[in-house]
Design a protein around this motif. Sequence first.
Motif, mmCIF file in Angstrom:
data_model
loop_
_atom_site.group_PDB
_atom_site.id
_atom_site.type_symbol
_atom_site.label_atom_id
_atom_site.label_comp_id
_atom_site.label_asym_id
_atom_site.label_seq_id
_atom_site.Cartn_x
_atom_site.Cartn_y
_atom_site.Cartn_z
ATOM 1 N N LEU A 478 30.007 -21.990 -17.999
ATOM 2 C CA LEU A 478 30.719 -23.220 -18.356
ATOM 3 C C LEU A 478 30.182 -24.425 -17.593
ATOM 4 O O LEU A 478 30.840 -25.480 -17.550
ATOM 5 C CB LEU A 478 32.218 -23.052 -18.076
ATOM 6 C CG LEU A 478 32.919 -21.924 -18.840
ATOM 7 C CD1 LEU A 478 34.380 -21.820 -18.429
ATOM 8 C CD2 LEU A 478 32.804 -22.127 -20.345
ATOM 9 N N SER A 479 28.998 -24.267 -16.994
ATOM 10 C CA SER A 479 28.333 -25.358 -16.253
ATOM 11 C C SER A 479 29.190 -25.864 -15.106
ATOM 12 O O SER A 479 29.263 -27.060 -14.824
ATOM 13 C CB SER A 479 27.994 -26.523 -17.208
ATOM 14 O OG SER A 479 27.169 -26.078 -18.258
ATOM 15 N N ARG A 480 29.833 -24.921 -14.425
ATOM 16 C CA ARG A 480 30.621 -25.289 -13.263
ATOM 17 C C ARG A 480 30.054 -24.634 -12.023
ATOM 18 O O ARG A 480 29.495 -23.535 -12.090
ATOM 19 C CB ARG A 480 32.084 -24.842 -13.437
ATOM 20 C CG ARG A 480 32.780 -25.619 -14.519
ATOM 21 C CD ARG A 480 34.277 -25.419 -14.467
ATOM 22 N NE ARG A 480 34.795 -25.629 -15.816
ATOM 23 C CZ ARG A 480 35.505 -24.742 -16.495
ATOM 24 N NH1 ARG A 480 35.798 -23.599 -15.961
ATOM 25 N NH2 ARG A 480 35.903 -25.022 -17.709
ATOM 26 N N PRO A 481 30.211 -25.269 -10.881
ATOM 27 C CA PRO A 481 29.706 -24.672 -9.652
ATOM 28 C C PRO A 481 30.457 -23.397 -9.308
ATOM 29 O O PRO A 481 31.667 -23.295 -9.534
ATOM 30 C CB PRO A 481 29.939 -25.758 -8.597
ATOM 31 C CG PRO A 481 31.039 -26.607 -9.158
ATOM 32 C CD PRO A 481 30.839 -26.579 -10.646
ATOM 33 N N SER A 482 29.746 -22.417 -8.793
ATOM 34 C CA SER A 482 30.374 -21.170 -8.383
ATOM 35 C C SER A 482 30.996 -21.348 -7.004
ATOM 36 O O SER A 482 30.500 -22.114 -6.181
ATOM 37 C CB SER A 482 29.338 -20.046 -8.338
ATOM 38 O OG SER A 482 28.743 -19.875 -9.604
ATOM 39 N N PRO A 483 32.076 -20.638 -6.728
ATOM 40 C CA PRO A 483 32.680 -20.731 -5.396
ATOM 41 C C PRO A 483 31.728 -20.167 -4.342
ATOM 42 O O PRO A 483 30.945 -19.259 -4.626
ATOM 43 C CB PRO A 483 33.944 -19.882 -5.527
ATOM 44 C CG PRO A 483 33.683 -18.957 -6.675
ATOM 45 C CD PRO A 483 32.805 -19.710 -7.609
ATOM 46 N N PRO A 484 31.774 -20.686 -3.130
ATOM 47 C CA PRO A 484 30.908 -20.172 -2.067
ATOM 48 C C PRO A 484 31.146 -18.692 -1.838
ATOM 49 O O PRO A 484 32.269 -18.190 -1.980
ATOM 50 C CB PRO A 484 31.330 -21.005 -0.839
ATOM 51 C CG PRO A 484 32.010 -22.208 -1.394
ATOM 52 C CD PRO A 484 32.638 -21.780 -2.679
ATOM 53 N N SER A 485 30.084 -17.965 -1.513
ATOM 54 C CA SER A 485 30.194 -16.519 -1.326
ATOM 55 C C SER A 485 31.123 -16.159 -0.183
ATOM 56 O O SER A 485 31.649 -15.046 -0.111
ATOM 57 C CB SER A 485 28.804 -15.920 -1.076
ATOM 58 O OG SER A 485 28.205 -16.539 0.054
#
Length: 651
Positions: A478-485
């Motif tokens: 969805l072209s959204r940033p992934s949460p930090p690992s």
Amino acid sequence: MNLVNRSMIHGNLSRDKEEIRQRMATVRICVCGDEGAGKSSLITSLVKDVFVTTKIQPTLPQITIPPSIGTPENVTTTIVDTSALPQERANLNKEIRKSNVILLVYSDHYSYERVALFWMPHFRSLGVNVPVVLCANKSDQNSSTSTDQVVEDEMLPVMSEFKEIDSCIRTSAREHHNINEVFFLCQKAVTDPIAPLFDSKDSSLKPACVSALQRIFYLCDRDQDGYLSDREIHDFQVKCFGKPLSELDLSNIKSSIQRHVPESVTDKGITQTGFMHLNKLFAEKGRHETIWLILRTFHYTDSLSLQSSFLTPKFEVPANSSAELSPAGYRFFVDLFLLHDKDNDGGLSPTELSTLFAPTPGLPSQWQENDFPSCTVRNDAGYITLQGWLAQWSMTTFTSHRTTLAYLAYLGFDSSPSSLPSSSTTTSTLKALTTTKPRKRPARSHRRRTPFVSRNVLQAFILGAPHSGKSSLLSTFLSRPSPPSTTYSPSLQPRTAVNTVELPGGKQVTLILSELGDHEPAILDNAAKLHQCDILLYTYDSGDAESFHYIVTLREKYTHLDDLPVLFVATKADKDRVRQDCEEQPEEYASRLGVRKPVHVSVAWGSVAELFVQVAEVGLNPGSAFPKGEGEEDGEGEGWMGCQPAIPNMK
């Protein structure tokens, strides 16, 4: 004045058949009243069309009037005469219970007093809930008393005491005065009842009626500017009444509204307040059949709910096929989006969405379960875009076409100006949907020869161990940033993401990606859920030695998953790859199954979008993606997909 309606006293009863709704097969009128009130004479005068001077039998046999004789079309009227004698009480009670309207006749002061003292309480004691038409008969014997006085002294007091009384009328069988009208009132009390529409005590439209008329105003306000323009009023008139409105009639309507609510008529047209007031005037003047005609044109039932056949018309989806939006359906939702994007920012804000869904029960429950609008494409402000809007409806149609059909009805898909009232409009929402060609899933020994799938909407289930990057893939899709690992949070509830994927050559496909969460065991055991799935996406963390083992164990537990095309995805390819703690490494495992080697991706790389293209390609041409069965050769059945370049190993 000759008759009084519960909503207003008036002297002229229109019988224009174009304002009578054809809806009920039979109207059964039970004629009650004291002996000598003239019940039988009323019935005889109706049938003979003249007053009968000869002696008639005390109680007439049942009379049935076919639809063609002065009655609403498609309505058969049965008139039952009764006796008030004590020995006939059992038969009287039986006929009252069988009726759907009661004509209560009185003719003098004594029989009038009995209306409140005996007859109305008696009806209530029988537990019947039908309208009552009160008839003051033998007006020729009391010609010195005006109708206005009879209304004021007799009719209004008893109507205020008994809400069951729908209307009142003054008649004379001898002078053949209002004979047809009194039975027409009985018919109308059944076919077009005032009670659901209007509260005479408060002189206001009832809430359910207000809600229905507000929705109708919304649908007729084609440009959503808050006014019914002359053009929109003309379209409304043609749709409901089948004939245009003259300039003089339109001017008279506006003048009538302006006299009571001046600010409701402007150069732009009639406001919703003015529209509601116009219908209130109809009710007050006893023209509630006009309101019913409007309501039924827009598919409302007697209980002021939308017809179930209109919300969910019969739409068969053949086995192995799916439902999709037709070009007409896509165009409708595109136009709806553009109409409500008032600020032209390319997204629907919460306020704009609220306005758009005003004529509906609200957001579909399925959307709320999927955390709409987070499940689809949004702009930087968090508002759903046109791409996301169309993808969302494509997914809804794919997973629950009945929901789409219902919302097409709520939102007015069939409310084009050319839609004249007819039974055919009930199923016009079907034009917005289509079905795909059946998807062939042959026996295991031949499934790698599965032909190209002719579909525009595909669904993939993402399976994999916790922390294998499933949620990150959904966000990236969805072209959204992934949460930090460092902030890993496992998905407990199923999550869905839907977007459009453009394939080489320009074809666009709607792709639904679903992460199953804690519902994974239940869904994988559900044959119907798996049948909706086009491809299984097995993900594992290429930097976690234990990650791939989860996939191996899962496939051993659910052996029927071999019936679905698969694609292995090695995530977090930007990190160091480690050897998986399994007997076979992922590449060897995939080779043994006869499917392509794992695709290595990282959400940190822009090229991850190519993965979703490949998922869609596999879904459309699944032959080479089925795990190899007994007796199958490695290359058997490889065709179009076998010639496609795989996404290169990114490590």
